[in-house]
Design an enzyme around this catalytic site. Sequence first.
Site, PDB file in Angstrom:
ATOM      1  N   GLU A  17       0.825  -1.229   0.000  1.00  0.00           N
ATOM      2  CA  GLU A  17       0.000   0.000   0.000  1.00  0.00           C
ATOM      3  C   GLU A  17       0.849   1.264   0.000  1.00  0.00           C
ATOM      4  OE1 GLU A  17      -3.022  -0.131   3.096  1.00  0.00           O
ATOM      5  OE2 GLU A  17      -4.124  -1.696   2.037  1.00  0.00           O
ATOM      6  N   GLU A  38      -5.084  -8.561  -0.268  1.00  0.00           N
ATOM      7  CA  GLU A  38      -5.788  -8.351   0.999  1.00  0.00           C
ATOM      8  C   GLU A  38      -7.247  -8.135   0.652  1.00  0.00           C
ATOM      9  OE1 GLU A  38      -4.385  -5.375   3.787  1.00  0.00           O
ATOM     10  OE2 GLU A  38      -2.301  -5.848   3.306  1.00  0.00           O
TER      11      GLU A  38
HETATM   12  O1  AHR Z   1      -4.899  -6.100   7.067  1.00  0.00           O
HETATM   13  C1  AHR Z   1      -4.836  -4.947   7.858  1.00  0.00           C
HETATM   14  C2  AHR Z   1      -4.193  -3.782   7.139  1.00  0.00           C
HETATM   15  O2  AHR Z   1      -4.996  -3.359   6.105  1.00  0.00           O
HETATM   16  C3  AHR Z   1      -2.873  -4.057   6.464  1.00  0.00           C
HETATM   17  O3  AHR Z   1      -1.814  -3.941   7.334  1.00  0.00           O
HETATM   18  C4  AHR Z   1      -2.806  -2.981   5.438  1.00  0.00           C
HETATM   19  O4  AHR Z   1      -2.054  -3.361   4.321  1.00  0.00           O
HETATM   20  C5  AHR Z   1      -4.241  -2.731   5.100  1.00  0.00           C
HETATM   21  O5  AHR Z   1      -4.532  -1.404   5.054  1.00  0.00           O
HETATM   22  O1  AHR Z   2      -6.762   2.412   8.304  1.00  0.00           O
HETATM   23  C1  AHR Z   2      -5.823   3.109   7.523  1.00  0.00           C
HETATM   24  C2  AHR Z   2      -5.940   2.691   6.098  1.00  0.00           C
HETATM   25  O2  AHR Z   2      -7.202   3.024   5.566  1.00  0.00           O
HETATM   26  C3  AHR Z   2      -5.818   1.246   5.846  1.00  0.00           C
HETATM   27  O3  AHR Z   2      -4.505   0.792   5.907  1.00  0.00           O
HETATM   28  C4  AHR Z   2      -6.449   1.119   4.504  1.00  0.00           C
HETATM   29  O4  AHR Z   2      -6.884  -0.160   4.162  1.00  0.00           O
HETATM   30  C5  AHR Z   2      -7.603   2.046   4.618  1.00  0.00           C
HETATM   31  O5  AHR Z   2      -7.964   2.636   3.421  1.00  0.00           O
END
Ligand code: AHR
Ligand code: AHR
Length: 518
Positions: free
Chosen positions: A200, A320
Amino acid sequence: MTNFKASRRNFTTALIAAPWAVRAQEAPLTARVKLDTERVIGDIDPKLYGNFIEHLGRCIDGGIFEENSPLSDANGFRRDVLAGAKNLPVTQLRWPGGNFASNYHWKDGIGPRDSRPRRLEMAWGAEETNRFGTHEFLQYCEQLGTEPYICVNLGTGTWQDAQQWVEYVNSGADTAMTRLRKQNGRAQPWKVKYWGLGNEMDGPWQMGHRSAEDYGKFALEAAKLMKWTDPSIQLIAAGSSHFASGIDWIGWNRTVLDHLKRHADYLALHIYVGNRENDYYEFVSSAIDISERTRTAEGVINAALSSEPRNRRIYIAWDEWNVWYRARGPQQRGRRILEERYNLEDALVVATMLNAFVNNAHIVKIANMAQLVNVIAPMFTDGKQLFLQTIYYPLQLFSTHSRGQALSLLVDSPKYESKRFGPVPYIDTSAAYQNGQLVVNAVNRHRERPIQVHFDAQDKEFAGEVEISEVNGPDIKSENDFGKTLVQTKRRTAGAKGRRLSVSLPPHSYTMLRAKLV
Ligand code: AHR
Ligand code: AHR
């Protein structure tokens, strides 16, 4: 016509137990699904049924790994969790994150456990013991019998860290890295095939977040070094899927692919859906997003590859995905972080998400449910026991049986009107075919009414016994808990003959049919 007959005992039980039985006398709802074994979408990659473990809350520590627990084996792996993972089965396992990966320094997690450094963990506000590292992860994958997938740190990590990790894990050369591996107890390389180029990286929440341009350039150099270390590895580029967060997700993917199109083998996308508004019908339409975003990302991939040789392929990795909306909230230090409890409606959404992956099997070749245990997960433990959450059951049925080739179905179903997606069919399906064995996955999204579905084979006939596995429960909000299983798979069999198989799908249910075609 209808050659389908449920065994009398089960049928009677269903009529008595089901609250919809009386209403069903009103006007029967029917749907029709045409299937043809020659209309193939693509091969279903077994890696569609992958999973994910992150150093986050009680996923690893207290989930799969609990040293000194009577429930654990000599390696510290919880036996009940391992058995639950084997029974899914998990076909690929992603690690170490997630957001955690972006500040993970893998050399902290090798060597004698007691000498490993404790670090402050900033992604989730915790302390990292490093007692579970590369050797433990790969040992776990061996015991589970799953394909490992390692995501490297392209946040605070360097190109050299990424390159040396591949060397340590995969190289058969005689170098300082491979000597270190041997010194730590592993003579043979593990030959890990799947490597992620960061996590991400489009999100401002990510440690070491970069612009698409900066990430593309940085990841390209990492990719070159990693593939030069081991040309047989496959790389997964961090795509953007955050179109609701004001991020230009299409532009990000296009820019990143311009840099990585000759080196990346997959584009990673993530999706989490939820029911914040407590609107059942909107929520159970959520998986339509997967199909729409997949189609858009496929177009972006095709555009990027238009100047490349025809045999160059980049697939999509939904690495994910899950329902996740309750246990979000602010950063928490300590244990109960992201411990989502799932109900029946969540299980139905999970089944429709899996349908979406199967229905896009030509381009989606990896999907990892996030995550395996405790943290937004199909299994839940405490220090003494484990229970299977509602979402475990659809994932298990898909992973066990929906293999082979995905078939393109014509679905003619009554619909409801959704605010986000317009008309949505009550019946959501996918089908897999292999060696004369047909598997159909069908979700009846209708909250109150059964739907009689006629499955019409175009080029073959149904023969012999049909196995009917139904995931359902007393109410859309029914949850499982320790010692309480309200939602689970119930199996029955019936006979089938001829071109048409007709099945009544109860309200708010997911059903898998396994039938022979001749
Ligand atoms: O799976 C939980 C979190 O969601 C992961 O760490 C991140 O990649 C996503 O935003
Ligand atoms: O919660 C922060 C971020 O917001 C997460 O990592 C992502 O999956 C979401 O968009």
